[in-house]
Design a protein around this motif. Sequence first.
Motif, mmCIF file in Angstrom:
data_model
loop_
_atom_site.group_PDB
_atom_site.id
_atom_site.type_symbol
_atom_site.label_atom_id
_atom_site.label_comp_id
_atom_site.label_asym_id
_atom_site.label_seq_id
_atom_site.Cartn_x
_atom_site.Cartn_y
_atom_site.Cartn_z
ATOM 1 N N ILE A 43 -28.375 -7.806 -50.250
ATOM 2 C CA ILE A 43 -28.448 -7.813 -51.820
ATOM 3 C C ILE A 43 -28.418 -6.503 -52.362
ATOM 4 N N TYR B 100 -31.257 -10.770 -45.686
ATOM 5 C CA TYR B 100 -30.497 -11.072 -46.862
ATOM 6 C C TYR B 100 -30.765 -10.086 -47.942
ATOM 7 N N TYR C 124 -32.191 -15.101 -55.855
ATOM 8 C CA TYR C 124 -32.473 -15.583 -54.181
ATOM 9 C C TYR C 124 -33.780 -15.963 -54.221
ATOM 10 N N TRP D 173 -29.296 -10.760 -58.589
ATOM 11 C CA TRP D 173 -29.117 -11.593 -57.096
ATOM 12 C C TRP D 173 -30.523 -11.687 -56.487
ATOM 13 N N TYR E 261 -24.757 -18.466 -55.531
ATOM 14 C CA TYR E 261 -24.478 -17.588 -54.407
ATOM 15 C C TYR E 261 -23.152 -17.863 -53.661
#
Lengths: 592, 222
Positions: free
Chosen positions: A382, A378, A395, A391, A210
């Motif tokens: 994303i 987040y 995550y 991703w 990341y």
Amino acid sequence: MEKARPLWANPLQFVFACISYAVGLGNVWRFPYLCQMYGGGSFLVPYIIMLIVEGMPLLYLELAVGQRMRQGSIGAFRTISPYLSGVGVASVVVSFFLSMYYNVINAWAFWYLFHSFQDPLPWSVCPLNGNRTGYDEECEKASSTQYFWYRKTLNISPSIQENGSVQWELALCLLLAWLVVYLCILRGTESTGKVVYFTASLPYCVLIIYLVRGLTLHGATNGLMYMFTPKMEQLANPKAWINGATQIFFSLGLGFGSLIAFASYNEPSSNCQKHAIIVSLINSSTSIFASIVTFSIYGFKATFNYENCLRKVSLLLTNTFDLEDGFLTASNLEQVKGYLASAYPSKYSELFPHIRNCSLESELDTAVQGTGLAFIVYTEAIKNMEVSQLWSVLYFFMLLMLGIGSMLGNTAAILTPLTDSKIISSYLPKEAISGLVCLVSCAIGMVFTTEAGNYWFDIFNDYAATLSLLLIVLVETIAVCYVYGLRRFESDLKAMTGRALSWYWKVMWAGVSPLLIVSLLIFYLSDYILTGTLKYQAWEASQGQLVTKDYPAYALAAIGLLVAASTMCIPLVALGTFVLHRLKRGDAAPVA
Amino acid sequence: MLRLLFFLVTAIHAELCQPGAENAFKVRLSIRTALGDKAYAWDTNEEYLFKAMVAFSMRKVPNREATEISHVLLCNVTQRVSFWFVVTDSSKNHTLPAVEVQSAIRMNRNRINNAFSLNDQTLEFLKIPSTLAPPTDPSVPIWIIIFGVIFCIVIVAITLLILSGIRQRRRKNKEPSEVDDAEDKCENMITIENGIPCDPLDTKGGHINDAFMTEDERLTPL
């Protein structure tokens, strides 16, 4: 012959277990928030000072106690003084509360992880309304990520009074989360020791991936520069220092009894001083590392929203004044606005309230912490990346690893005293004890899957552990230094590990750290008293945003009960032991 | 005469097609946003295509199969590109009701979009809402499938661990009793001398005591 105490297969397993326990969700979602609120780069100053003055000494103390007493928290403190075994009981109670609500976060992570295998991601588009001419109203007012979190995941009710029913999807995820935790703790240190290799190392792999992705995103540098420029005046703000201290304290997981439990499975001769320094340094550097990733994601999201805002304003102006399509760009927007204001004043003034001033700073200023950061901010970032499914999976897998690592420590804190106690372990094998603990916690945890569950989660998150832990660690430090005796403990450690105790630790344990904890306690209590009635944030579906409401009476009673249940253990057990001793002495007297 | 007729026709057209006129719709195109470098210029040929598409949509409505391209009137074309249009009937004196035009355009929106390589956002008919495509819902939600897989794996792993734990414990419980049995056998065979049992050499990995050498080795060989 007594059964040998299970040991870690090698010291690396112990270090990994401590890292996996200490490095948790707080490093990812609380530290970046604090950094942003209290002056960016300059927050690191109080943070590191508190680490050296408070974090390392207290961590070393807990590890040393566990390694010396070779028992869980209850047994360890009973050895120090029978009147103080209440501290151990209080630790177990707090750990039990924590494990009840903490696993719900893992359930949410599972839910999002399972939903990441779709194209498009379900939180990137709003669902359609009834007659398919537009999007769902709640989703329009809020954003699609907020809608997915509040409506699809939590199905949240407008207030804590409206309980609603258990959400079966979330209940299934919670059941799965508990089954996974049970699988990891089933065989005690044998199984936990192998699992922590993964739960400690995999989050770092994902964070590195990341980091690379985050730094290459468009607009990441905006976020990094904004967040890390130190605002030195914040150093004078006492709240910065207090929050640095509390963050170190809670981030290391002191006072739950997990560290004592882990250290009790150590070889007596292992160098716990080195381990304490390593674990605390790794924990803090992970926080800083995670905040670099978070700030680059913030920067990307803020830049994306800023450019979107500019695009919307340009579109509005183009449509109203019938300008040529593509004429307005970000660079000439201001001068064209000026020209239009002078050329068509009446039309422009009609339009003016609809034109928002797009500002990159205000986008960057939105400081979010907790579940809001992890599941809303987040996911919003994303969904705008390429190959967003990958991703997203990475995550939420990382969140799961962090959460399960912390759960292993929590359950170890509960199970070690139970398996140490001869009464219980003679009746039930350790698989059954673990199963029973998981079952009870899972059943109670179903409360958090109801429609009002998130409000109860916030209550537990804010009040179950905070005050009680400070008190527990204070009593622990005083017990070891003054009741057991610092000199006696020092000679024990020297006999055990072969290394003398440095003066630094002695000064910290006996003086500085207890003083710090007392000041933190005073701060917390005065904060509670000054704010009066406690309030909470409720989601209002019609407005699409959070509103502040007061807690009803029974919720306040529940909060009081939570705090009392753990803190009252200390005096109650002391009193009980005193009474028992008096009774025994009363029985023995006639014989003598 | 011809000029008078032309003047009359344009006058009537000017009345029928006006911004905000009854049964008139505004259209807005964002060609450069949609196509970037490949954007085409909006000229009278494109307008002709537009009229053709609207006429085509109207012809699909029952009772309006006779609509011609000349019945569609465009006016007020701006640089944006935006303009107003109306659809007149065969007499060219009255405009068709807005509801009919609206439903006709909605039915054929996809074909009109494709003719111009645009989509619902870049070719806008103001006041004609587009029907949004619902997301495809698979019969079994995907997340349940993945959940089921992981759930089964975890249950199998737990069962295996518990069973192996039970087996280990049973083996440990049997071992002390096996050792006990062997000791019983030994005791039956142990010869007792002066009440002290002698351990027979064959049940214990015997060590040869060098002090008790054989007879012939005691004497040095010749």
